[in-house]
Each structure stands twice: as structure tokens, then as C-alpha cells.
Design an enzyme around this catalytic site. Structure first.
Site, mmCIF file in Angstrom:
data_model
loop_
_atom_site.group_PDB
_atom_site.id
_atom_site.type_symbol
_atom_site.label_atom_id
_atom_site.label_comp_id
_atom_site.label_asym_id
_atom_site.label_seq_id
_atom_site.Cartn_x
_atom_site.Cartn_y
_atom_site.Cartn_z
ATOM 1 N N TYR A 1 20.163 2.045 -1.401
ATOM 2 C CA TYR A 1 21.440 2.524 -1.929
ATOM 3 C C TYR A 1 21.175 3.771 -2.756
ATOM 4 C CZ TYR A 1 25.503 3.368 -4.733
ATOM 5 O OH TYR A 1 26.554 4.017 -5.327
ATOM 6 N N ARG B 1 63.269 -2.249 16.411
ATOM 7 C CA ARG B 1 62.345 -2.969 17.300
ATOM 8 C C ARG B 1 60.874 -2.794 16.897
ATOM 9 N NH1 ARG B 1 64.215 -1.008 22.974
ATOM 10 N NH2 ARG B 1 65.467 0.469 21.784
#
Ligand code: UD1
Ligand code: CA
Length: 466
Positions: free
Chosen positions: A364, A14
Site C-alpha cells: 500500500y 416505464r
């Protein structure tokens, strides 16, 4: 030596997934891992996991940490345990614990307390039970004056037996030698035509051996998942248990919406966790921090008084008094030293940012070692990758990196170096120097008006100007 056998052969149809059910996660950890850690916590480390459906995934997950045995056909819980007979025969002197790999909340205390009873009563088998208001589907415990006489499965039970609220958790202690011999005697003569492990109980009693039941006060140990809805319920339950533990330790939650904290996370008193915050794996957070809203922290160590707002941080160390966010991504192996400030839209990877250094916006920083009290201007980029290799940038204490500086690694800037805005730095710069890289700026007067006139014949700008 005491051993454990964990049944992990189930498919969980299930769930609608190609994965063994015990590998489904509750708070970021497979249910199987919760069961293993309960065994380990009770001092039982000699473990055999019974695999079945997609057993190779169980092997892959365990990566050799424990023994496994394959149940090739699903013929019942008794048949599953039979697959571990060679494992049990390695040492028959102690006791063997049998557990279900899809009932994650069994705990070390219950395992230890039930073993104590098992040994004290000199039982061949001791089943761990709990009382449920809704016992439907579980095996019912048949009590006698001085013990139990057996377990009856729902499908084999009489109407009267179905009224019994004490049920089999699916966890048991056996004397190892008794388990081996009893497994040889069970049959599949029942409603489901399966080899029931539970039949070992009446068989033991028939042979004049003792069987007992240890009733757990905590019925949650029995909770399992048959479908995704159940799995969500397990996650909800575990989530609130973890939050409850932190509340008791003095952590503040003003609203728990979207707050998910893995169970091994540690958080100091006075820290506030805001909505939308997910804290994973072995994260440790200090005191009086403010984490969130909308923050993910995974395997990080944070000092006291850290403030993370809309941050994604992985495998990093953030020292005391650091403020980060919003919209910052810290990738693995980053260290932010005390008092540093990281502002919006900054990504940092595999780098150290020194004490009281500021990286306030849009940068960055990858593979860099930045000293203390430096200022990294808006738009700074460490150019750490040439398409083949990654290289490092070293930026000294007190450096002032102008806006839009490109730092082409490998590169070393000395102490208190200035870079002019827009500079692309391609060589090392000595202490106290300025790096500037600019063409001569020209001004071409009236350019715009001439351009518009030549292209469209008139200039609305010049009309406006009048
Ligand atoms: C079993 C018990 C029942 C108990 C319940 C608790 C038996 C006969 N009954 O019920 O008394 O209340 O657990 O959850 O033991 N498994 C295998 N191979 C098999 C069959 C099962 O590995 O051939 C595993 C399942 O994946 C699961 C566990 O054994 O982890 C229990 O099996 P399940 O079918 O869920 O339990 P029941 O047989 O219904
Ligand atoms: Ca069954």
C-alpha cells in the site's frame, strides 16, 4: 443570437425510477448532456432546459450552466415550449432550436445543416425528419409540392396518413419571433387534449409563412428511450458506434464482450483492448498499449506501450512503457513514471512512482513520492494516516525497501537507503544508510514437542519422527 430549448420535463414512467428521463445515462453521460453537446457543437450555447418531473434534479445536474424553466403541469410539447417565452424574449432576432432531451443522438452536423436550409428557405419553422420502417407512434410529415403542410400525430391521423414513413424527430428550428407569436395561437383541440408544438406548422402556413422539413439521412437521430429496454438498446448502439470509430483509427479488439468505452475517450493506433475493459470519461491512451482483460480506466492519461491487466485506475497518469497488474488499484492523483512496474495486489493513492521503480507485490503506497529505480518490497506499507491527519513519505532514488517494511509518515528516506525486512521506520534516514529495527531472534529447541506432551499427553509428531 440563436437559442435552443431542450424539453426535459418527462418522467418516463416505464423507467420505474424517481428521476427525470433525460438524466438516464448512455455510455456514462445523461441523455440530456448528449443533446446539450450537440447544441454546443453546432455553436448554439444559449440554452434553456424545460424541467418538469423532479425538476430540482435537472437544476442540480446542470449546476447553473444553463437557464431552466419549469413546466408545472404536463399539457403537451407546445405548452412546454411556452414556458421558455421569457427566455426567448431576451433576444427575438435570431432562431430557436427545439430539441427533446431524451433523444441523445441528434448531432451537430444535422443541427447546422437544418439551420442552413431554414435560413435559405426563409422558413418560420423547419422540422427535422427521418424515414422509419416502423413509423408507429410518431407524428407524420404531410409533404406538399414545395414544402410541408403540417404534422399529424398518430392518434389524430387517418389510415392513409398512418402509411407515411417520414416522421417528426421532435427537433425543429423556428424564427424566434414567429415561435413566440405562434405559441399564443395553439389550442388543445385534439385527440390527446394537449397543446401540440406541431400545430405551429399549419398555423404558420395559414398566416402565409414558410414551413419546411429537413430530412436527415441518419434515422438514428430520432432514437429515444421509453423504458429500460430502449435505454439498453441506445447504450448498445452507442457502444458499437464508439468501438467502430476506434477500429477505423487502428485500435484492435479481438472480442468486444464487456468492452464499454465512453465517447470522448482517445486511443492510439496499435493499442489492443481486451474483453471486460471499461474506459470512462476523458481518458487518453497512447499507441501500442494493451488494456485488459478486466480493467477499468477512468479519467486517466496513458503513454505509449502501457500494459494494464486487471487494473482499476482513476484520475491518474501512467507514462510510457509501464506494466501494471494483475489486481492493482490506482486511486486518484497517482503518477507512474516511465518504465515502472507495478505487480499484483498493490494499491497506490496520491503518489508518484519514479522511473523504472518496481513495486512487484502486495503493497500500500499512499501520499508518497518515490524516486527512480527504487525497489519496494512485498508487503511494504506507507503508514500515512494517524487517525487525524494524512502525512507524506518521501523515498529517494535507488532505495531498497525490504519486505514488510512500515514507513510511518511524515518520513524522508534519502538516496539508496536500505530497510531491513520487517522494519518499522519511524525517523528520517540519511543517504546510503540501512534502517533496521529488530529484536534479538531466539531459538527455543524442542519447544513444539514439549508443548504437545504437556497439553494432550503425547505427541504424534514424535511418533512420526521415529
Ligand atoms: C412528439 C411530437 C411527434 C414526434 C415525437 C418525436 C408533438 C405533439 N408530437 O410526440 O410529432 O414524432 O415527439 O419523439 O409534439 N414533453 C414535455 N412536456 C409535455 C409533453 C412532452 O416536456 O407536456 C417532452 C417530453 O418529455 C419529451 C418531448 O417533450 O422529451 C416529446 O414528448 P413525447 O410525449 O415523448 O412525444 P409525443 O408528444 O408523443
Ligand atoms: Ca404525448
Amino acid at each position: 443570437m440563436n437559442k435552443a430549448i431542450i424539453l426535459a420535463g418527462g418522467q418516463g414512467k416505464r423507467m420505474k425510477a424517481d428521476m427525470p428521463k433525460p438524466l438516464f445515462k448512455v455510455l456514462g453521460e445523461p441523455m440530456l448532456e448528449w443533446v446539450i453537446s450537440a447544441c454546443e457543437g453546432a455553436g448554439v450555447s444559449d440554452i434553456c432546459v424545460i424541467k418538469g418531473f423532479m425538476g430540482e434534479m435537472i437544476d442540480e445536474y446542470l449546476a447553473g450552466r444553463y437557464t431552466t424553466a419549469l413546466q408545472a403541469e404536463r399539457l403537451g410539447t407546445g405548452h412546454a415550449v411556452m414556458q421558455a417565452i421569457p427566455f426567448m424574449k431576451e433576444d427575438e432576432t435570431g432562431n430557436t432550436l427545439v430539441l427533446c432531451g431524451d433523444a441523445p443522438f441528434i448531432d451537430a452536423e444535422t443541427i447546422k445543416a437544418s439551420l442552413e436550409m431554414h435560413e435559405k428557405q426563409n422558413n418560420a419553422v423547419t422540422v427535422i425528419t427521418a424515414e422509419l420502417d416502423q413509423p408507429k407512434g410518431y407524428g407524420r410529415i404531410i409533404r406538399t409540392k414545395d414544402g410541408i403542410s403540417g404534422i399529424v400525430e398518430e392518434k389524430d391521423a387517418s389510415a392513409e396518413q398512418r402509411e407515411i414513413k417520414e416522421v417528426n424527430s421532435g427537433a425543429y428550428w423556428f424564427k424566434t419571433s414567429d415561435l413566440i407569436s405562434l405559441l399564443g395561437k395553439i389550442t388543445c383541440d385534439n385527440a390527446q387534449k394537449e397543446y401540440y408544438l406541431t400545430d405551429t406548422i399549419f398555423l404558420a402556413i395559414k398566416e402565409g409563412k414558410n414551413a419546411g422539413a429537413y430530412k436527415s439521412e441518419n434515422a438514428d437521430i430520432i432514437k429515444g428511450a421509453n423504458d429500460r429496454k430502449d435505454l439498453l438498446a441506445l447504450n448498445d448502439y452507442a457502444r458499437m458506434e464508439v468501438i467502430g470509430k476506434h477500429l477505423a483509427n487502428g485500435v484492435e479488439f479481438i472480442c468486444t464482450d464487456g468492452v464499454v468505452i465512453d465517447r470522448h475517450v482517445e486511443i492510439g493506433a496499435g493499442t489492443q483492448i481486451l474483453p471486460g475493459t471499461i474506459i470512462r470519461k476523458k481518458t487518453v491512451i497512447g499507441k501500442n498499449c494493451k488494456i485488459g482483460p478486466n480493467t477499468v480506466v477512468e479519467n486517466c492519461t496513458l503513454g505509449d506501450n502501457v500494459n494494464l491487466h486487471a487494473v482499476q485506475a482513476f484520475e491518474s497518469v501512467i507514462e510510457e512503457g509501464v506494466a501494471i497488474g494483475p489486481y492493482v488499484h490506482l486511486r486518484p492523483n497517482t503518477k507512474i513514471c516511465s518504465g515502472a512496474k507495478i505487480g499484483d495486489f498493490v494499491e497506490i493513492k496520491n503518489s508518484t512512482v519514479g522511473e523504472k521503480t518496481a513495486i512487484a507485490h502486495l503493497a500500500y503506497i499512499g501520499d508518497a513520492d518515490i524516486g527512480k529505480r527504487a525497489n519496494i518490497g512485498c508487503g511494504t506499507v506507507t503508514v500515512n494516516y494517524d487517525g487525524i491527519e494524512k502525512s507524506r513519505c518521501v523515498i529517494g532514488d535507488h532505495c531498497f525497501i525490504g519486505c514488510n517494511t512500515n514507513l510511518i509518515a511524515p518520513l524522508k528516506l534519502g538516496k539508496a537507503v536500505y530497510t531491513a525486512a520487517g522494519t518499522t521506520v519511524t525517523r528520517d534516514v540519511p543517504d546510503y544508510a540501512l534502517a533496521i529495527d529488530r529484536g534479538v531472534m531466539k531459538i527455543n529447541e524442542g519447544y513444539t514437542l514439549r508443548k504437545l506432551k504437556s497439553q494432550i499427553g503425547h505427541s504424534h509428531i514424535s511418533k512420526d519422527k521415529k
